[in-house]
Write an enzyme that holds these catalytic residues in place. Structure first.
Site, PDB file in Angstrom:
ATOM      1  N   ASN A   7     -13.994 -12.029 -21.523  1.00 39.54           N
ATOM      2  CA  ASN A   7     -14.192 -11.753 -22.946  1.00 39.54           C
ATOM      3  C   ASN A   7     -13.648 -10.347 -23.186  1.00 39.54           C
ATOM      4  O   ASN A   7     -14.306  -9.360 -22.866  1.00 39.54           O
ATOM      5  CB  ASN A   7     -15.685 -11.851 -23.263  1.00 39.54           C
ATOM      6  CG  ASN A   7     -15.976 -11.597 -24.732  1.00 39.54           C
ATOM      7  OD1 ASN A   7     -15.088 -11.229 -25.498  1.00 39.54           O
ATOM      8  ND2 ASN A   7     -17.223 -11.769 -25.119  1.00 39.54           N
ATOM      9  N   ARG A  91     -12.529 -16.082 -23.911  1.00 36.10           N
ATOM     10  CA  ARG A  91     -13.129 -16.207 -25.235  1.00 36.10           C
ATOM     11  C   ARG A  91     -12.099 -15.700 -26.237  1.00 36.10           C
ATOM     12  O   ARG A  91     -11.643 -14.559 -26.145  1.00 36.10           O
ATOM     13  CB  ARG A  91     -14.391 -15.360 -25.320  1.00 36.10           C
ATOM     14  CG  ARG A  91     -14.971 -15.410 -26.684  1.00 36.10           C
ATOM     15  CD  ARG A  91     -16.146 -14.498 -26.843  1.00 36.10           C
ATOM     16  NE  ARG A  91     -16.703 -14.689 -28.178  1.00 36.10           N
ATOM     17  CZ  ARG A  91     -17.395 -13.760 -28.816  1.00 36.10           C
ATOM     18  NH1 ARG A  91     -17.642 -12.606 -28.254  1.00 36.10           N
ATOM     19  NH2 ARG A  91     -17.850 -14.008 -30.023  1.00 36.10           N
ATOM     20  N   HIS A 180     -19.278 -17.836 -33.687  1.00 33.70           N
ATOM     21  CA  HIS A 180     -20.343 -18.133 -32.705  1.00 33.70           C
ATOM     22  C   HIS A 180     -20.334 -19.608 -32.301  1.00 33.70           C
ATOM     23  O   HIS A 180     -21.354 -20.138 -31.852  1.00 33.70           O
ATOM     24  CB  HIS A 180     -21.756 -17.856 -33.276  1.00 33.70           C
ATOM     25  CG  HIS A 180     -22.100 -16.424 -33.453  1.00 33.70           C
ATOM     26  ND1 HIS A 180     -22.864 -15.987 -34.522  1.00 33.70           N
ATOM     27  CD2 HIS A 180     -21.829 -15.326 -32.710  1.00 33.70           C
ATOM     28  CE1 HIS A 180     -23.034 -14.676 -34.436  1.00 33.70           C
ATOM     29  NE2 HIS A 180     -22.413 -14.257 -33.348  1.00 33.70           N
ATOM     30  N   ARG A 241     -23.871  -5.378 -40.687  1.00 37.40           N
ATOM     31  CA  ARG A 241     -23.021  -6.091 -41.659  1.00 37.40           C
ATOM     32  C   ARG A 241     -23.862  -6.576 -42.835  1.00 37.40           C
ATOM     33  O   ARG A 241     -24.990  -7.047 -42.640  1.00 37.40           O
ATOM     34  CB  ARG A 241     -22.350  -7.303 -40.997  1.00 37.40           C
ATOM     35  CG  ARG A 241     -21.311  -6.928 -39.985  1.00 37.40           C
ATOM     36  CD  ARG A 241     -20.768  -8.146 -39.279  1.00 37.40           C
ATOM     37  NE  ARG A 241     -20.903  -8.014 -37.832  1.00 37.40           N
ATOM     38  CZ  ARG A 241     -20.762  -9.000 -36.967  1.00 37.40           C
ATOM     39  NH1 ARG A 241     -20.475 -10.210 -37.372  1.00 37.40           N
ATOM     40  NH2 ARG A 241     -20.903  -8.782 -35.672  1.00 37.40           N
ATOM     41  N   GLU A 384     -22.994 -18.497 -23.568  1.00 40.69           N
ATOM     42  CA  GLU A 384     -21.622 -18.747 -24.011  1.00 40.69           C
ATOM     43  C   GLU A 384     -20.661 -18.802 -22.822  1.00 40.69           C
ATOM     44  O   GLU A 384     -19.714 -19.588 -22.821  1.00 40.69           O
ATOM     45  CB  GLU A 384     -21.196 -17.659 -24.998  1.00 40.69           C
ATOM     46  CG  GLU A 384     -21.883 -17.825 -26.341  1.00 40.69           C
ATOM     47  CD  GLU A 384     -21.839 -16.582 -27.200  1.00 40.69           C
ATOM     48  OE1 GLU A 384     -22.548 -15.605 -26.869  1.00 40.69           O
ATOM     49  OE2 GLU A 384     -21.097 -16.566 -28.186  1.00 40.69           O
TER      50      GLU A 384
END
Ligand code: ADP
Length: 396
Positions: A7, A91, A180, A241, A384
């Site tokens: 990743n 990823r 996601h 955010r 993940e």
């Protein structure tokens, strides 16, 4: 079969070696501050052995070469030689509309990924850099891209279309993509496995709540709606955010504060969310601590977040014509006992009754609704990397 999962971020590389047959990670680590003074690599073996290498890492190539050295290190490593790695799973954040599943990377795929840089300027360029570096350093191993957006490519057009002039979708690809996806797919599949039911018979709402948060409606194993949008800025408020706001606020702030597009983007991405409301922290543990001491802005930030997640659950139950399971994952979803309680309170109208004793758990798979609750609430820690490794192994 051993799969290396990579990743790659702009200044960091996270990695794991996963033994697919055993379903377990052999080693996990992160290289940080690449190209910045104070670079280091932290590595942990499955058995618990930890090792930290503090060394300048000029670029991603040097970082990934050092990672390979550490993975195969006689004292601190997990495997004898990198030739034991059968494939590398990367990823990749944005797959646009081109990819609805993982793909083996060739020159054609790389070209498409580069054409998507505009859609994910912070994420896709380092993802591609990681791919190219691994291609150069591990030429024997196929490289596979696993996309955050792919799982959401099943959204119906009325769920992904924004009410803008249609040509903006055609010309600029402005639509809801969702993110996601690897986590939402892993958790929804795990829910079905834990319950011993075919996923084709389940309506699941997955709440992935972490620094970035998104909620997804998974109907019969397919993502049918999700809270994030064209970018990961949309949906519920997050650590820093804003999530959804009235779009008219943006030109209003730009005019009043004389902000450029870049400045307003920084405001919405880095200075908003629960950090912006509380003025204190983006970390939910700090907010809980402050809220307990009576800090009103911390209480407001937590209430705003919990209320947004609750509304998303209601909206997605309506979208799917009901729900069987609400599953929580991500740092907050897995550990935030108070958040789960507040989000799920007063949901008996939906047939969901939380069991406060069962909810008193962190970081492990659990059913947290009352015995006999028509709708189940569950905690399912996400993985993940395992999902990326599995998809990579399946493809090759
Ligand atoms: P990322 O989106 O970066 O992967 P994580 O999924 O690791 O983020 O989630 C990080 C968030 O999880 C932080 O806000 C952190 O405060 C929260 N978190 C971690 N542990 C707890 C806890 N015990 N209680 C409440 N929140 C927690």
């Amino acid at each position: 079969m051993l799969i290396l999962v990579i990743n790659c971020g702009s200044s960091s590389v996270k990695y794991q070696v996963i033994d697919i047959k055993e379903n377990k990670s052999l080693v996990t680590g992160i290289a940080e501050r690449i190209g910045i003074p104070g670079s280091k690599i932290k590595q942990q073996l499955n058995g618990g052995g930890k090792f930290k290498l503090e060394k300048d890492l000029a670029d991603h190539k040097e970082a990934i070469q050092q990672i390979f050295n550490l993975i195969t290190d006689k004292e601190h490593g997990a495997i004898g030689d990198m030739s034991q790695i059968s494939a590398v799973g990367h990823r990749v954040v944005h797959g646009g509309e081109k990819f609805n599943r993982a793909v083996v990377i060739d020159d054609e795929v790389l070209k498409v990924l580069e054409s998507l840089f505009d859609l994910a300027p912070l994420h896709n360029p380092p993802n591609v850099l990681g791919i190219k570096t691994c291609q150069a350093l591990l030429p024997h191993a196929p490289q596979v891209a696993v996309f955050d957006t792919a799982f959401h490519q099943t959204l119906p057009d009325y769920a992904y279309t924004y009410a803008l002039p249609y040509e903006y979708y055609e010309r600029l690809q402005i639509r809801k993509y969702g993110f996601h996806g690897t986590s939402h797919k892993y958790v929804s599949n795990r829910v079905a496995e834990i319950l011993g039911k075919p996923i084709g018979q389940l309506k699941i709402i997955v709440c992935h709540l972490g620094n970035g948060s998104s909620i997804t409606a998974v109907d019969q194993g397919k993502s049918v709606d999700t809270t994030m949008g064209f970018t990961p800025l949309a949906g519920v408020p997050m650590g820093t955010r804003s999530g959804d706001i009235d779009p008219a606020i943006i030109p209003f702030i730009m005019k009043k504060e004389n902000f450029s597009a870049a400045e307003v983007s920084t405001l919405l991405n880095k200075q908003s969310g629960v950090l912006g409301i509380s003025g204190l922290s983006s970390d939910f543990r700090d907010l809980e601590e402050a809220a307990e001491k009576g800090n009103q802005r911390a209480i407001l930030a937590l209430n705003t977040f919990n209320y947004s997640v609750k509304k998303a659950i209601g909206a997605f139950s309506a979208a799917m014509g009901g729900v069987d399971v609400v599953a929580f994952t991500g740092g907050i979803g897995e550990n935030g006992i108070d958040q789960r309680r507040d989000i799920l309170q007063n949901m008996s109208y939906l047939g969901l009754e939380l069991d406060n004793d069962k909810n008193n758990c962190r970081g492990k798979e659990a059913i947290i609704s009352k015995e006999g609750s028509k709708v189940l609430a569950m905690v399912v820690p996400t993985n993940e990397e395992l999902m990326i490794a599995k998809e990579t192994a399946e493809l090759i």
